[in-house]
Design a protein around this motif. Structure first.
Motif, short mmCIF file in Angstrom:
data_model
loop_
_atom_site.label_atom_id
_atom_site.label_comp_id
_atom_site.label_asym_id
_atom_site.label_seq_id
_atom_site.Cartn_x
_atom_site.Cartn_y
_atom_site.Cartn_z
N UNK A 1 0.81 -1.16 -0.12
CA UNK A 1 -0.04 -0.16 0.01
C UNK A 1 0.90 1.20 -0.01
N UNK A 2 1.74 1.37 0.84
CA UNK A 2 2.65 2.09 0.82
C UNK A 2 3.62 2.69 -0.54
N UNK B 1 13.74 4.50 -1.50
CA UNK B 1 14.29 5.25 -2.74
C UNK B 1 14.66 6.74 -2.66
N UNK B 2 13.92 7.20 -1.83
CA UNK B 2 14.00 8.59 -1.30
C UNK B 2 13.77 9.08 -0.02
N UNK B 3 14.20 10.12 0.64
CA UNK B 3 13.81 10.64 1.83
C UNK B 3 13.80 12.17 1.79
N UNK C 1 9.21 11.37 0.75
CA UNK C 1 9.49 10.03 1.24
C UNK C 1 8.94 9.19 0.20
N UNK C 2 9.78 8.19 -0.32
CA UNK C 2 9.13 7.28 -1.43
C UNK C 2 9.98 5.89 -1.24
N UNK C 3 9.16 4.72 -1.49
CA UNK C 3 9.93 3.51 -1.57
C UNK C 3 9.34 3.00 -2.96
N UNK C 4 9.97 1.79 -3.26
CA UNK C 4 9.93 1.20 -4.39
C UNK C 4 8.93 0.06 -4.32
N UNK C 5 8.88 -0.74 -5.34
CA UNK C 5 7.67 -1.99 -5.44
C UNK C 5 8.19 -3.05 -4.87
#
Length: 247
Positions: free
Chosen positions: A61-62, A104-106, A92-96
């Motif tokens: 979900x995130x 991926x990024x903060x 803020x981002x995460x991969x799949x």
């Protein structure tokens, strides 16, 4: 209920509207430890716990949520003595799942860095009134001089202080009954009279009671001051007895 771009079905989220900076979608909440967060991959992928109390929203979900637009991550914490800590990251981002939900990024960090303490490996930040620091030299005793502040980094349960590191009990070496380390793990000890040899394996001493040094051997084993003192006292008593018997 929300439905990020590309996600199949809408899902429930916990929204915190009490913050003065605006409403926030809560992705994790820890309150009293009633939920075990030591779970497997699938649990963290789909989410765990209860939205009404402690939970993790779920990596899948995130992933969809953080990749549809730019999101800010805010972390609010309360220490055991009641201090409030807030840190934030502006992107803020995460991969799949294919990339194992990698962070991926903060983005840019901001927060109260002066009150955030990161403890070394195998240590935890604890209140000094309840912290129990055990050492390899005295594994059965809680050290009283652990803290100079209200809170400090101490070894986690099952770990013992060896120098400046916290190690598992089996890495401490072998200890006498009173807790004094005498043989490092994997090494051996020969007593001063060369009549007994002990090998330390997995925190246990295996003694060879029939051991004898070779005739040309030179004893070069370091012994502690306490052991030296005990040996000196015994030698002194033997000398006195010999003198008494001489009369």
């Amino acid at each position: 209920m929300i439905k990020p771009d590309g996600y199949l079905e809408p899902f429930e989220v916990y929204c915190d509207g009490t913050d003065t900076s605006g409403g926030w979608t809560v992705i994790q909440r820890c309150i009293d430890g009633s939920i075990d967060f030591g779970r497997d991959w699938d649990s963290y992928k789909t989410g765990l716990g209860f939205l009404s109390w402690e939970f993790w929203l779920g990596n899948e979900k995130l992933s969809f949520l953080t990749n549809q637009k730019k999101y800010q991550l805010v972390i609010d914490m309360t220490t055991s003595n009641g201090s409030l800590i807030r840190v934030s990251y502006d992107h803020f981002r995460i991969s799949d799942a294919f990339s194992y939900f990698k962070l991926v990024n903060l983005g840019q960090y901001s927060g109260e860095t002066d009150v955030v303490t990161l403890c070394p490996t195998n240590m935890a930040y604890k209140n000094c009134s309840t912290a129990c620091q055990r050492t390899c030299e005295a594994p059965g005793i809680c050290q009283d001089d652990v803290c100079t502040e209200v809170e400090a980094c101490v070894c986690r349960d099952g770990y013992f202080l060896l120098g400046s590191d916290c190690v598992p009990r089996e890495q401490c070496g072998c200890c006498e009954s009173e807790g004094q380390t005498i043989i490092p793990e994997g090494e051996f000890n020969v007593n001063p009279r060369c009549t007994r040899k002990g090998v330390c394996t997995n925190g246990q001493i295996s003694w060879n009671e029939t051991y004898a040094c070779s005739p040309n051997a030179v004893f070069n084993q370091k012994i502690t001051e306490e052991a030296n003192l005990r040996f000196a006292v015994v030698s002194f008593i033997i000398v006195i007895l010999e003198n008494l018997l001489a009369f």
